[in-house]
Scaffold this motif. Sequence first.
Motif, PDB file in Angstrom:
ATOM      1  N   TYR A 113      -7.896 -10.543   4.722  1.00 31.89           N
ATOM      2  CA  TYR A 113      -7.492  -9.928   3.459  1.00 31.89           C
ATOM      3  C   TYR A 113      -6.560 -10.860   2.683  1.00 31.89           C
ATOM      4  O   TYR A 113      -5.917 -11.750   3.244  1.00 31.89           O
ATOM      5  N   PHE A 114      -6.499 -10.636   1.364  1.00 38.45           N
ATOM      6  CA  PHE A 114      -5.765 -11.558   0.495  1.00 38.45           C
ATOM      7  C   PHE A 114      -4.289 -11.682   0.881  1.00 38.45           C
ATOM      8  O   PHE A 114      -3.699 -12.755   0.727  1.00 38.45           O
ATOM      9  N   ASP A 115      -3.672 -10.598   1.355  1.00 40.29           N
ATOM     10  CA  ASP A 115      -2.279 -10.710   1.790  1.00 40.29           C
ATOM     11  C   ASP A 115      -2.159 -11.706   2.948  1.00 40.29           C
ATOM     12  O   ASP A 115      -1.178 -12.468   3.024  1.00 40.29           O
ATOM     13  N   ASP A 116      -3.142 -11.695   3.850  1.00 40.79           N
ATOM     14  CA  ASP A 116      -3.130 -12.639   4.973  1.00 40.79           C
ATOM     15  C   ASP A 116      -3.338 -14.067   4.477  1.00 40.79           C
ATOM     16  O   ASP A 116      -2.699 -15.010   4.961  1.00 40.79           O
TER      17      ASP A 116
ATOM     18  N   ARG B 241      -8.632  -6.511   0.135  1.00 39.43           N
ATOM     19  CA  ARG B 241      -7.949  -5.527   0.986  1.00 39.43           C
ATOM     20  C   ARG B 241      -8.988  -4.841   1.852  1.00 39.43           C
ATOM     21  O   ARG B 241     -10.200  -5.016   1.666  1.00 39.43           O
ATOM     22  N   LYS B 242      -8.526  -4.037   2.775  1.00 40.34           N
ATOM     23  CA  LYS B 242      -9.426  -3.253   3.613  1.00 40.34           C
ATOM     24  C   LYS B 242     -10.164  -2.241   2.753  1.00 40.34           C
ATOM     25  O   LYS B 242      -9.597  -1.665   1.817  1.00 40.34           O
TER      26      LYS B 242
ATOM     27  N   TYR C 111      -0.456 -15.003  -6.920  1.00 41.90           N
ATOM     28  CA  TYR C 111      -1.538 -14.310  -7.632  1.00 41.90           C
ATOM     29  C   TYR C 111      -2.464 -13.579  -6.657  1.00 41.90           C
ATOM     30  O   TYR C 111      -2.991 -12.503  -6.991  1.00 41.90           O
ATOM     31  N   LEU C 112      -2.674 -14.121  -5.485  1.00 41.46           N
ATOM     32  CA  LEU C 112      -3.473 -13.402  -4.491  1.00 41.46           C
ATOM     33  C   LEU C 112      -2.892 -12.019  -4.222  1.00 41.46           C
ATOM     34  O   LEU C 112      -3.627 -11.037  -4.068  1.00 41.46           O
ATOM     35  N   ARG C 113      -1.577 -11.935  -4.161  1.00 46.84           N
ATOM     36  CA  ARG C 113      -0.949 -10.633  -3.892  1.00 46.84           C
ATOM     37  C   ARG C 113      -1.168  -9.675  -5.060  1.00 46.84           C
ATOM     38  O   ARG C 113      -1.274  -8.459  -4.860  1.00 46.84           O
ATOM     39  N   GLN C 114      -1.276 -10.204  -6.272  1.00 44.85           N
ATOM     40  CA  GLN C 114      -1.617  -9.340  -7.405  1.00 44.85           C
ATOM     41  C   GLN C 114      -3.087  -8.925  -7.344  1.00 44.85           C
ATOM     42  O   GLN C 114      -3.436  -7.798  -7.716  1.00 44.85           O
ATOM     43  N   TRP C 115      -3.931  -9.815  -6.855  1.00 41.77           N
ATOM     44  CA  TRP C 115      -5.372  -9.544  -6.830  1.00 41.77           C
ATOM     45  C   TRP C 115      -5.781  -8.589  -5.710  1.00 41.77           C
ATOM     46  O   TRP C 115      -6.949  -8.239  -5.600  1.00 41.77           O
TER      47      TRP C 115
END
Length: 263
Positions: free
Chosen positions: A224-227, A209-210, A245-249
């Motif tokens: 960022y992981f969401d992207d 994340r930022k 899992y990226l969204r959890q991380w």
Amino acid sequence: MTDGASPTIHDVFEVLNRWRHLPSYPLEGRAAPFFEVFLRDVLSVHFETRIHDTLVPEFPLRVGTLYPDEAGGGPGSTGARKPSRDQSYNVDYVAFGTDNRTAYLVELKTDVESIRTEQQDYLDTARNTAFRSLVEGVGELARASNRKQKYVHLLHRLAADGLELVHMPKALYDKSFPKMRPGWTRAMDALSVGREADLRVEIVFVQPRKHESSDRPGDFHYIYFDDVADIVEKRGDLGQVFAAYLRQWTKQAGFRDPRQLGQ
């Protein structure tokens, strides 16, 4: 997973997801192969350009190349021993645009708290160093190393069709494999850096994340992981699981009550 059942990719990610909360568990290294599978896609979408098939992990930045005016090598942290000129800072990956214009030095972070000012500083120096010089630095490291065969493997990747950042003399292979032979240095002298190595350098951080205190958007690019999740979830079953899992991380490790996690 029930006893006797065959493990699935979900089970692999669930192990990573649980254990990342432990004090010394390095998620970054364990998860790296999944990022590597999709890294070309991620860079291609983010930069709106095609990325060459050849990726180079752990690309070495020779200290003496980055800091030619430092008598003892590169700068060290206060009280720390300075690295020598023929040591290197390693970048997680280098990728290349197929337009033969840009080399992307990519750092993967699974914890934004692990971003170090020293690392940002040498990457910024690399960004302002001719990529040709960085490639020449690989050759200097090969000469100084006692792992010369591994450096020949690295140089071979840089010589891949469509990249041709270096031109490999046949004698260098002959003098390196299956074992080192006399004449290796002379064969190395015949190695040349191609004109294709005249690339601009861009620095890319792939991170959860930022991070207001460390992001330097004027100098570097951030993905960022969401992207990443938005991109990889369209790439088959593995991509869908990875994205979940990226969204959890994106959330800091250790924040969850362990009673909410499995064993």
